[in-house]
Write a protein that holds these residues in place. Structure first.
Motif, mmCIF file in Angstrom:
data_model
loop_
_atom_site.group_PDB
_atom_site.id
_atom_site.type_symbol
_atom_site.label_atom_id
_atom_site.label_comp_id
_atom_site.label_asym_id
_atom_site.label_seq_id
_atom_site.Cartn_x
_atom_site.Cartn_y
_atom_site.Cartn_z
ATOM 1 N N UNK A 1 0.861 -1.185 0.000
ATOM 2 C CA UNK A 1 0.000 0.000 0.000
ATOM 3 C C UNK A 1 0.888 1.223 0.000
ATOM 4 N N UNK A 2 0.453 2.294 -0.638
ATOM 5 C CA UNK A 2 1.286 3.493 -0.696
ATOM 6 C C UNK A 2 1.229 4.265 0.604
ATOM 7 N N UNK A 3 2.157 5.188 0.722
ATOM 8 C CA UNK A 3 2.092 6.117 1.845
ATOM 9 C C UNK A 3 1.063 7.176 1.523
ATOM 10 N N UNK A 4 0.791 8.069 2.452
ATOM 11 C CA UNK A 4 -0.174 9.143 2.239
ATOM 12 C C UNK A 4 0.369 10.108 1.201
ATOM 13 N N UNK A 5 -0.520 10.816 0.460
ATOM 14 C CA UNK A 5 -0.042 11.865 -0.451
ATOM 15 C C UNK A 5 0.865 12.820 0.289
ATOM 16 N N UNK A 6 1.852 13.332 -0.391
ATOM 17 C CA UNK A 6 2.856 14.158 0.282
ATOM 18 C C UNK A 6 2.264 15.461 0.773
ATOM 19 N N UNK A 7 1.284 16.001 0.072
ATOM 20 C CA UNK A 7 0.674 17.257 0.530
ATOM 21 C C UNK A 7 -0.727 17.367 -0.060
ATOM 22 N N UNK A 8 -1.563 18.255 0.520
ATOM 23 C CA UNK A 8 -2.928 18.526 0.048
ATOM 24 C C UNK A 8 -3.220 19.996 0.321
ATOM 25 N N UNK A 9 -3.515 20.767 -0.726
ATOM 26 C CA UNK A 9 -3.808 22.196 -0.584
ATOM 27 C C UNK A 9 -5.175 22.492 -1.229
ATOM 28 N N UNK A 10 -5.914 23.463 -0.664
ATOM 29 C CA UNK A 10 -7.214 23.916 -1.196
ATOM 30 C C UNK A 10 -7.037 25.370 -1.611
ATOM 31 N N UNK A 11 -7.250 25.625 -2.912
ATOM 32 C CA UNK A 11 -7.001 26.965 -3.445
ATOM 33 C C UNK A 11 -8.251 27.464 -4.181
ATOM 34 N N UNK A 12 -8.281 28.774 -4.455
ATOM 35 C CA UNK A 12 -9.326 29.442 -5.243
ATOM 36 C C UNK A 12 -10.742 29.106 -4.764
ATOM 37 N N UNK A 13 -11.055 29.335 -3.480
ATOM 38 C CA UNK A 13 -12.447 29.094 -3.053
ATOM 39 C C UNK A 13 -13.390 30.132 -3.675
ATOM 40 N N UNK A 14 -14.577 29.722 -4.070
ATOM 41 C CA UNK A 14 -15.630 30.609 -4.565
ATOM 42 C C UNK A 14 -16.871 30.323 -3.761
ATOM 43 N N UNK A 15 -18.025 30.892 -4.219
ATOM 44 C CA UNK A 15 -19.265 30.677 -3.493
ATOM 45 C C UNK A 15 -19.708 29.223 -3.535
#
Length: 1195
Positions: free
Chosen positions: A932-946
């Motif tokens: 099984x793989x390791x966890x994704x190296x990073x996770x970012x949330x960008x450009x939020x809108x309504x």
């Protein structure tokens, strides 16, 4: 030859005085001691040992016993003369002679009268060697006659006149004792006025009316017959006169101005003067041309009688008595002449001569007048005695020359004058006898140190033996410059010391032979009072304790006695005595005085005193408590080779009882200045028996311990050097190991100086091959603890032993230990290496063992080297990292944990011994399956809108296989922090960005994101984000809660440039700032994030990590990869989360390069080499964000 004994120079110990006094008397009397065991064959002329007195007054009412006892060898026969003629006792039935004795008994109680047997008796004791005679015994019966009847007229006289009442007792034998009494048998009072004279008359210097009475009675007491006779009463009547004329003194007795008195030497001289007068005269005494002897002069009868005892010729002269009263004085002179019956100057002494020797009998006496000396031989006047050619008479001396056995006889010397006579028997015994020692063999003498010791050697022999003394078995004769040799054979040691103890031999020699005797002398320590009673002041009603601690020789038992004012203690229960103390309770005033402690042993005694003063009660200070004072007066006794007795005196306990004593020792020879613990004893003991080691120069010290601590050490005892001996023990820790393939290094822990037991400590090192028939090879070495044997075969077992020895001898046989010669590297690699891959992180390796002979050393185990193949790009950056696992013993398989999934590995196996590793086996290659793989190296949330949010991520750092897809799950969180429905979305594996549309505005979402391979799902990463707020509803609504550590997307509206809006927003921002400050202050005091709590409480079971499908294997899986973010974890301000690198490293399984497996293959070791880790950014910050950071999120 004449035996003479010089007087002793020193007094003997009390315990030996009776025996030595007896021997001294025997030798001084020059008798032949008739010891029934030693001297049965010796002959001796008779010697008178007991006889009745010369003037023998008998009681006529009892039988007459006339004593005559004598000794001699053979026993003498007895005969008597009466009034100078033979007294034939066989013809008188009333007379009997005691068997074996010359004592006569005349039975006058049955019949007969005592007067019939009055006369002069003399006893003769005779045997073949001569005859001895007794004194002339004058036998007279006592007499107590009655007073002659007389008629006494009453006496009448005037007041103040003098008066003499005559007594005139009848003449008795012996003379009676006179005293005056009344009819009631009460003695009449006497004084300077009224007194009894030496003649018995009662004298009144002047009479008084109270002297009137009718019962003046004179009594005569005859002590020999125990009878009292009385005179007729005399009546005296005193008439009172109108006037009493005073008058000067006149003598009532003696009469006139002068008189004469004669007395015999040695008697009591009594002079008397009684005067009358009014007032009563007083008497004084002087001696003309001399003084009265101070120690021999006494006054009796109110100084009317002068007595001088033990009178001698020097007391002759004129004595004057003076009578005085106020009207005058009168004198009387008494001329005194002292005569003397004969007395000895030199009485003849017995002679024991050997044939051919010369000797003298000397008889010298004095008297006044000078006595006449006459000699008798065997009771016959020497003028008519048988002639002896060896005898020559010269006045008071008989000279013997060249005596022969026939010269043996008993000689009598008679010295007489008008006042008496002296008769002495002295025998001449001609004997030829070898020396005989009369002192008992092995007599034990015990003497106190520093006092004289007297060792007896009573001897007899003819001729007179010479005596020598020797000490020990081979000692030389003791010299008189150190010792005193007395003529009676006694050896005197003037000042006995401890080294005087031992065996002494007395040797007596004459020309006929030699005799010797051994005696033992023990020197004892003096008894001492080491803690004396001290002066004490105690309050009335209090308690006082006197201490008397005695130190004595351990073989003597002292007796402690307490005295008060030199007398016994009061018989009172308030006085209690224990071993060392006298306690007086409830003290009274009468208890004050001097208290003395007396310590007695059989050999000495010592005492000490203290005064007790009793005072009125006063307040007493509280006692002080402290550690004890140090013990003192250490002494070593019973000094043996391997033990000694240590004794000490405790110091003051300072009001806290001593619980124990600690004894330490110093070895001045080997470790000077270092004190070691020896033993501990109870606080009740003051002695300890200590075990010692040989060849150690011991000193001891003692410390006392009470509840407050330990005292200072005592002064060190005297040093005691024990004798050397062979060692008791052998070296320990004996080992045999080779440092090279061709040697054997034998090592041992050497003995210390204390264990050496003597000088010249060495070691005998012995070895031989275990499996061979070789003899032991030995070498003796000193001052080393290692020996190298060269030229040995490689890794061969040897038997080894190391034995200690010194100048005295060898230690006991040592134990044999086994060692091996040096090892060499193994020669053969393990064969048939096989690999079985268990799962993606674990493989099992098998191999065949190598032959034992090829190991050439101690088998340590097998070592596996393994490494993962790198891509060409990675090889350029780092070297291939090899890992090592060691399996102890002879195992032929092992487990390799911690492998990376989906990897290519190479390994080989080597055998290991004490020298090192052998050659490697051929390399074996194996591959691990996907995981099984390791966890994704990073996770970012960008450009939020309504209604949309865009997600960006980096692939897993360790895919552990080929990624097939990503899974995204998300769900809304409402204002009450409740979780909404979960949406599951599959994303292709080649994507790194995804936009979610049709989301609710102003809504918080939580995201769960993980990757997948063919082996299963990997670890997930989570994040939260909020959609934008609707513009039409913005006014009056505060912005949403961004939560702790969550960044909010910046707002973009068209009216942002308008003034009213800017003012409104500033006010809102200020209000929010205040609220945030309050919020963060509360959080810093322990506030929690409620939404996060509810998330954890309602976590979706579908997004929990799988156990079987995630590729982990048992305990080797990295549990950290499957954990959700910990409660309270924070994300960075850019909304990026980085998962920690996997900690799946062998470092977690062991303790170093030589990591090992247990028998079941579980890993207990670790990789060799270091494995670097990337920083775990996701967990870097654990502290609450500050308000400043919160404000930065709005910019």
């Amino acid at each position: 030859m004449q035996l003479e004994i010089m007087p002793r120079k020193k007094r003997l110990p009390a315990g030996r005085a009776p025996l030595l006094l007896l021997l001294c008397q025997l030798v001084r009397a020059l008798d032949v001691p008739l010891d029934s065991k030693l001297l049965e064959d010796l002959v001796q002329p008779p010697t008178i040992t007991q006889q009745s007195p010369k003037d023998y007054i008998i009681d006529p009412r009892e039988n007459i016993v006339i004593q005559c006892e004598a000794k001699g060898k053979p026993p003498p026969s007895f005969s008597w003369t009466r009034n100078g003629t033979h007294f034939d006792i066989e013809k008188d039935p009333l007379v009997t002679m005691k068997p074996g004795s010359g004592t006569l008994t005349i039975n006058i109680m049955s019949e007969g009268k005592a007067e019939t047997y009055e006369g002069v008796y003399q006893c003769t004791a005779r045997n073949e060697r001569g005859a001895a005679i007794s004194n002339n015994i004058v036998v007279r019966p006592s007499r107590s006659p009655l007073w002659t009847k007389e008629k006494l007229e009453p006496i009448t006289l005037r007041n103040g006149q003098s008066l003499i009442l005559p007594c005139r007792p009848p003449l008795g034998l012996p003379p009676p004792i006179i005293f005056w009494m009344d009819n009631s048998f009460q003695r009449l009072p006497q004084s300077e006025r009224v007194s009894q004279g030496l003649n018995g008359d009662l004298y009144f210097s002047n009479v008084l009316p109270e002297d009137t009475r009718e019962d003046y009675i004179c009594y005569a007491r005859f002590n020999h017959t125990q009878t009292i006779q009385q005179k007729q009463p005399i009546s005296v009547k005193v008439i009172s006169a109108k006037s009493n004329r005073e008058r000067p003194p006149t003598f009532l007795t003696p009469e006139g101005n002068a008189s004469h008195k004669e007395e015999l030497r040695g008697n009591v001289l009594s002079l008397e003067c009684i005067a009358e007068g009014l007032p009563t005269p007083i008497i004084y005494w002087i001696k003309e041309d001399g003084t009265l002897p101070i120690n021999r002069t006494f006054y009796k009868n109110f100084k009317k009688t002068l007595q001088i005892i033990q009178v001698s010729e020097a007391d002759s002269g004129n004595y004057q008595c003076i009578a005085k009263n106020p009207l005058g004085a009168i004198y009387h002179t008494i001329s005194v002449t002292v005569k003397a019956a004969p007395y000895w100057i030199m009485a003849p002494q017995n002679l024991v001569l050997s044939p051919g020797e010369d000797g003298r009998l000397i008889c010298r006496a004095n008297g006044n007048p000078k006595p006449r000396i006459s000699w008798l031989s065997n009771g016959v006047p020497i003028e008519i005695a048988p002639d002896d050619p060896s005898r020559n008479i010269d006045g008071d001396t008989i000279i013997f020359s060249n005596v022969q056995e026939r010269s043996s006889a008993v000689y009598q010397c008679n010295a007489s004058n008008e006042y008496g006579y002296l008769l002495a028997n002295a025998f001449v015994n001609v004997l030829a006898e070898p020396p005989r020692i009369l002192t008992s063999a092995n007599t034990l003498y015990q003497v106190i140190t520093d006092r004289p010791a007297l060792l007896d050697c009573a001897f007899f022999g003819s001729p007179l033996p010479t005596v020598e003394w020797f000490k020990g078995a081979k000692g030389s004769a003791l010299r008189e410059d150190i010792y005193v040799l007395h003529e009676n054979g006694t050896l005197e040691i003037p000042v006995a010391q401890k080294d005087s103890t031992g065996t002494y031999t007395c040797v007596a020699r004459n020309k006929l032979g030699m005799a010797k005797n051994e005696v033992q002398l023990e020197i004892k320590d003096a008894t001492r009072i080491i803690k004396q009673p001290e002066y004490a002041v105690v309050q009335r009603g209090g308690t006082v304790s006197f201490e008397c601690k005695v130190k004595h020789d351990h073989t003597l038992i002292p007796t402690i006695t307490w005295l008060k004012d030199s007398g016994e203690l009061p018989n009172d229960g308030r006085f209690t005595v224990d071993k060392d103390h006298l306690v007086v309770a409830d003290v009274w005033d009468d208890d004050g005085g001097t208290y003395t402690c007396v310590a007695n042993t059989t050999l000495d005694n010592v005492s000490a005193s203290a005064v007790l003063s009793v005072v009125a009660p006063t307040p007493t200070p509280a006692p002080t408590y402290d550690v004890p004072n140090p013990p003192f007066d250490l002494e070593l006794t019973d000094q043996l080779d391997k033990s000694v007795q240590l004794s000490w005196t405790p110091g003051n306990d300072n009001n806290s009882p001593i619980t124990k004593f600690i004894i330490e020792y110093e070895d001045a020879m080997h470790e000077s200045g270092l004190w070691h613990h020896q033993t501990e004893v109870s606080g009740m003991q003051t002695t300890a028996q200590l075990k010692l080691s040989p060849y150690v120069n011991y000193s001891f010290r003692v410390m006392a311990v009470n509840s407050l601590g330990r005292s200072l050490p005592s002064e060190a005892s005297e040093q005691y050097l024990t004798k050397a001996a062979e060692p008791d023990t052998n070296p320990t820790a004996v080992e045999g190991l080779g440092s090279e393939p061709d040697n054997l290094v034998i090592t041992w822990k050497p003995l210390n100086g204390f264990e050496s037991n003597g000088p010249g400590l060495q070691y005998k090192v012995s070895w031989r091959q275990k499996d061979g028939d070789d003899e032991w090879t030995s070498v003796v070495v000193a001052n080393v603890s290692k020996y190298i044997v060269s030229g040995t075969p490689t890794f061969v077992p040897y038997l080894i032993k190391v034995q200690a020895l010194n100048d005295v001898g060898f230690a006991p046989e040592p134990a044999v230990v086994m060692g091996h010669s040096g090892e060499d590297l193994p020669m053969v690699a393990p064969g048939n290496v096989r690999v079985n891959v268990v799962n993606s992180t674990l493989a099992e390796v098998h191999w065949d063992p190598v032959p034992l002979k090829s190991i050439r050393g101690h088998l340590q185990g097998y070592r596996i080297y393994y490494w993962k193949a790198q891509s060409s790009s990675k090889r350029n950056r780092r070297h291939i990292e090899k890992k090592i696992l060691t399996f102890q013993g002879s195992k032929t398989h092992g487990m390799l944990p911690g492998l990376e999934p989906f990897s290519h590995y190479t390994l080989n196996v080597r055998v290991v011994n004490g020298k090192g590793e052998g050659p490697a086996s051929p390399d074996r290659v194996f591959n691990t399956p996907e995981g099984v793989p390791s966890a994704p190296s990073s996770l970012k949330i960008v450009n939020p809108t309504l209604d949309s949010l865009t997600l960006e991520w980096d692939p897993p750092s360790r895919p552990n296989g080929i990624l097939t897809e990503y899974t995204l799950k998300y769900q809304p969180i409402n204002s009450t922090h409740e979780l909404g429905p979960l949406v599951d979305l599959k994303i292709p594996a080649n994507k790194t960005r995804w936009t979610l549309k049709n989301l609710n505005f102003s809504t918080r979402y939580k995201f769960y994101f993980y990757a997948q391979t063919a082996a299963g799902s990997g670890s997930q990463i989570t994040e939260e984000a909020v959609t934008n707020v609707d513009e039409g509803k913005m006014a009056g609504i505060p912005p949403p809660d961004v939560g702790a550590g969550k960044a909010m997307a910046s707002r973009q509206v068209d009216i942002a440039t308008q003034g009213w809006f800017i003012g409104l927003m500033c006010a809102v921002a200020l209000l929010i700032l205040i609220l945030l400050i309050v919020c963060f202050i509360r959080r810093n005091k322990g506030g929690k994030y409620p939404v996060k709590e509810k998330e954890d409480a309602h976590a979706d079971p579908e997004i929990q990590p799988m156990k079987e499908d995630d590729g982990t294997f048992g305990e080797y899986s990295d549990a950290e990869d499957h954990k959700p973010l910990k409660k309270g974890s924070r994300t960075p301000s850019d909304r990026t989360v980085k998962k920690e690198d996997s900690d799946d490293s062998l470092v977690d399984y062991g303790e170093g390069v030589n990591g090992q497996f247990n028998e079941d293959g579980s890993f207990i070791g670790q990789y060799s080499g270091k494995k670097e880790k990337e920083p775990a950014e996701g967990n870097e910050s654990s502290e609450a964000p500050s308000p400043v950071n919160a404000m930065n999120s709005f910019v």
